[in-house]
Design an enzyme around this catalytic site. Structure first.
Site, PDB file in Angstrom:
ATOM      1  N   HIS A 120     -18.531   2.272 -45.015  1.00  0.00           N
ATOM      2  CA  HIS A 120     -17.962   0.926 -45.182  1.00  0.00           C
ATOM      3  C   HIS A 120     -18.219   0.351 -46.574  1.00  0.00           C
ATOM      4  O   HIS A 120     -18.226  -0.873 -46.743  1.00  0.00           O
ATOM      5  CB  HIS A 120     -18.484  -0.015 -44.089  1.00  0.00           C
ATOM      6  CG  HIS A 120     -17.889   0.264 -42.735  1.00  0.00           C
ATOM      7  ND1 HIS A 120     -18.436  -0.178 -41.555  1.00  0.00           N
ATOM      8  CD2 HIS A 120     -16.766   0.955 -42.381  1.00  0.00           C
ATOM      9  CE1 HIS A 120     -17.690   0.237 -40.531  1.00  0.00           C
ATOM     10  NE2 HIS A 120     -16.681   0.926 -41.013  1.00  0.00           N
ATOM     11  N   GLY A 189     -28.519   3.256 -33.751  1.00  0.00           N
ATOM     12  CA  GLY A 189     -28.355   1.820 -33.969  1.00  0.00           C
ATOM     13  C   GLY A 189     -26.931   1.376 -34.234  1.00  0.00           C
ATOM     14  O   GLY A 189     -26.703   0.477 -35.048  1.00  0.00           O
ATOM     15  N   THR A 190     -25.978   1.982 -33.533  1.00  0.00           N
ATOM     16  CA  THR A 190     -24.593   1.484 -33.656  1.00  0.00           C
ATOM     17  C   THR A 190     -24.003   1.261 -32.270  1.00  0.00           C
ATOM     18  O   THR A 190     -24.224   2.063 -31.369  1.00  0.00           O
ATOM     19  CB  THR A 190     -23.689   2.437 -34.475  1.00  0.00           C
ATOM     20  OG1 THR A 190     -22.342   1.910 -34.464  1.00  0.00           O
ATOM     21  CG2 THR A 190     -23.691   3.870 -33.982  1.00  0.00           C
ATOM     22  N   ASN A 215     -30.859   4.008 -29.363  1.00  0.00           N
ATOM     23  CA  ASN A 215     -30.377   2.628 -29.311  1.00  0.00           C
ATOM     24  C   ASN A 215     -31.235   1.851 -28.312  1.00  0.00           C
ATOM     25  O   ASN A 215     -31.869   2.434 -27.433  1.00  0.00           O
ATOM     26  CB  ASN A 215     -28.902   2.602 -28.863  1.00  0.00           C
ATOM     27  CG  ASN A 215     -28.190   1.329 -29.288  1.00  0.00           C
ATOM     28  OD1 ASN A 215     -28.673   0.219 -29.056  1.00  0.00           O
ATOM     29  ND2 ASN A 215     -27.041   1.479 -29.914  1.00  0.00           N
TER      30      ASN A 215
HETATM   31  P1  OAD Z   1     -23.466  -3.650 -34.110  1.00  0.00           P
HETATM   32  O1  OAD Z   1     -24.091  -4.964 -34.376  1.00  0.00           O
HETATM   33  O2  OAD Z   1     -22.131  -3.620 -33.462  1.00  0.00           O
HETATM   34  O3  OAD Z   1     -24.432  -2.779 -33.193  1.00  0.00           O
HETATM   35  C1  OAD Z   1     -25.798  -2.652 -33.480  1.00  0.00           C
HETATM   36  C2  OAD Z   1     -26.392  -1.709 -32.455  1.00  0.00           C
HETATM   37  O4  OAD Z   1     -27.738  -1.485 -32.786  1.00  0.00           O
HETATM   38  C3  OAD Z   1     -26.371  -2.261 -31.016  1.00  0.00           C
HETATM   39  O5  OAD Z   1     -25.865  -1.248 -30.144  1.00  0.00           O
HETATM   40  C4  OAD Z   1     -27.847  -2.562 -30.727  1.00  0.00           C
HETATM   41  O6  OAD Z   1     -28.178  -2.335 -29.359  1.00  0.00           O
HETATM   42  C5  OAD Z   1     -28.537  -1.553 -31.628  1.00  0.00           C
HETATM   43  N1  OAD Z   1     -29.899  -1.930 -32.073  1.00  0.00           N
HETATM   44  C6  OAD Z   1     -30.360  -3.159 -32.432  1.00  0.00           C
HETATM   45  N2  OAD Z   1     -31.631  -3.085 -32.852  1.00  0.00           N
HETATM   46  C7  OAD Z   1     -31.992  -1.780 -32.764  1.00  0.00           C
HETATM   47  C8  OAD Z   1     -33.186  -1.058 -33.034  1.00  0.00           C
HETATM   48  N3  OAD Z   1     -34.281  -1.667 -33.502  1.00  0.00           N
HETATM   49  N4  OAD Z   1     -33.200   0.281 -32.826  1.00  0.00           N
HETATM   50  C9  OAD Z   1     -32.093   0.907 -32.334  1.00  0.00           C
HETATM   51  N5  OAD Z   1     -30.944   0.283 -32.048  1.00  0.00           N
HETATM   52  C10 OAD Z   1     -30.883  -1.038 -32.261  1.00  0.00           C
HETATM   53  O7  OAD Z   1     -23.476  -2.866 -35.513  1.00  0.00           O
HETATM   54  P2  OAD Z   1     -22.587  -1.615 -35.951  1.00  0.00           P
HETATM   55  O8  OAD Z   1     -22.346  -0.684 -34.822  1.00  0.00           O
HETATM   56  O9  OAD Z   1     -23.194  -1.066 -37.186  1.00  0.00           O
HETATM   57  O10 OAD Z   1     -18.034  -3.361 -40.043  1.00  0.00           O
HETATM   58  O11 OAD Z   1     -21.229  -2.333 -36.339  1.00  0.00           O
HETATM   59  C11 OAD Z   1     -20.192  -1.560 -36.844  1.00  0.00           C
HETATM   60  C12 OAD Z   1     -19.375  -2.349 -37.805  1.00  0.00           C
HETATM   61  O12 OAD Z   1     -18.970  -3.600 -37.226  1.00  0.00           O
HETATM   62  C13 OAD Z   1     -20.099  -2.778 -39.057  1.00  0.00           C
HETATM   63  O13 OAD Z   1     -20.200  -1.755 -40.034  1.00  0.00           O
HETATM   64  C14 OAD Z   1     -19.272  -3.914 -39.540  1.00  0.00           C
HETATM   65  C15 OAD Z   1     -19.077  -4.640 -38.226  1.00  0.00           C
HETATM   66  O14 OAD Z   1     -18.007  -5.480 -38.129  1.00  0.00           O
HETATM   67  C16 OAD Z   1     -17.252  -4.040 -40.871  1.00  0.00           C
HETATM   68  O15 OAD Z   1     -17.525  -5.179 -41.197  1.00  0.00           O
HETATM   69  C17 OAD Z   1     -16.040  -3.283 -41.313  1.00  0.00           C
END
Ligand code: OAD
Length: 245
Positions: A120, A189-190, A215
């Protein structure tokens, strides 16, 4: 954390031929950077319809820069946490061939990973939308927002992907090449809700790669791909994979 699963995951990483990682905002939460979704997430505070799209940025750059400035203030002081360090260590041990990240915080590079594919884009570069000049963020004052190009006074935008913008071509090609080559993916963590990044584990699974998911909670992938799911904070689980490595 289930010890037996962690040991199984470590053994799978150890015996893999080409392991890669796909990371998301969750890996940086313990570095103080908020994730996007969930009650503490950025999109809970800022409506993505008003802040996340390139059309919203162009319609009201000052407003969107208000959020970006807040994020830059957080990212400026953020340091890699044990999860980032563990991925760097796995690469040094020869166990991890690449990190594909959706994050724009630069923390994988700071931790020492050498092959990082920034799906990204990158937050540390600003691009002028008029003359295409690029500037390191530290060279541009955010005292007045939106910041303007010192050369032509055009609008500056972080070199990151907003919704409605394409994925940088090189990153897209490299990431899908890795997903085609790998035999194991650590999905860390996604929420795996944003495409095409979320397509990568499916691509890897289509040729029988093992998918290990780390996660706090289950995601779409957990059941659809029958991932080896390790529930807990990445900062605790990833270092265990190094220890068992
Ligand atoms: P999200 O905020 O959608 O998801 C974060 C994930 O991390 C969730 O599934 C949480 O359960 C998990 N999580 C939180 N804390 C954690 C920890 N300490 N250890 C392990 N897991 C943990 O973030 P992304 O999946 O990165 O894109 O979001 C994808 C995209 O959506 C981003 O790159 C951004 C956003 O809109 C754009 O802006 C194009």
């Amino acid at each position: 954390m289930c010890e037996e699963r962690v040991r199984k995951a470590a053994a799978l990483v150890r015996s893999s031929r080409h392991a890669i990682a796909l990371t998301g905002a969750g890996i940086s939460v313990e570095s103080g950077i908020p994730a996007f979704r969930g009650t503490q997430g950025l999109w809970n505070k800022y409506d993505p319809a008003e802040y996340a799209y390139i059309s919203s940025f162009l319609a009201n750059p000052r407003k969107v820069w208000g959020m970006l400035k807040e994020l830059y203030q957080i990212m400026e002081n953020a340091l890699p946490n044990p999860a980032h360090h563990a991925l760097a260590e796995l690469e040094k041990m020869g166990r991890l061939k690449a990190v594909i990240t959706q994050n724009v915080d630069g923390l994988h590079e700071k931790a020492g990973n050498e092959r990082v594919i920034e799906f990204h884009g990158r937050g540390d570069i600003l691009v002028c939308l008029s003359c295409s000049a690029q500037y390191p963020i530290e060279k541009i004052s955010l005292g007045t927002i939106p910041p303007l190009c010192p050369r032509c006074q055009g609008l500056l935008k972080p070199d990151v992907v907003f919704f409605g913008e394409p994925i940088p071509r090189f990153a897209l090609e490299e990431a899908f090449k890795e997903a085609g080559l790998c035999d194991l993916v650590l999905v860390v963590g996604t929420s795996a809700q944003v495409y095409p990044a979320a397509e990568l584990p499916y691509q890897a699974a289509s040729h029988r790669s093992t998918i290990i998911e780390i996660n706090l909670e289950e995601t779409e992938l957990t059941h659809s791909l029958k991932t080896l799911f390790l529930q807990g904070p990445a900062s605790q689980i990833l270092p265990r994979l190094v220890e068992e490595g």
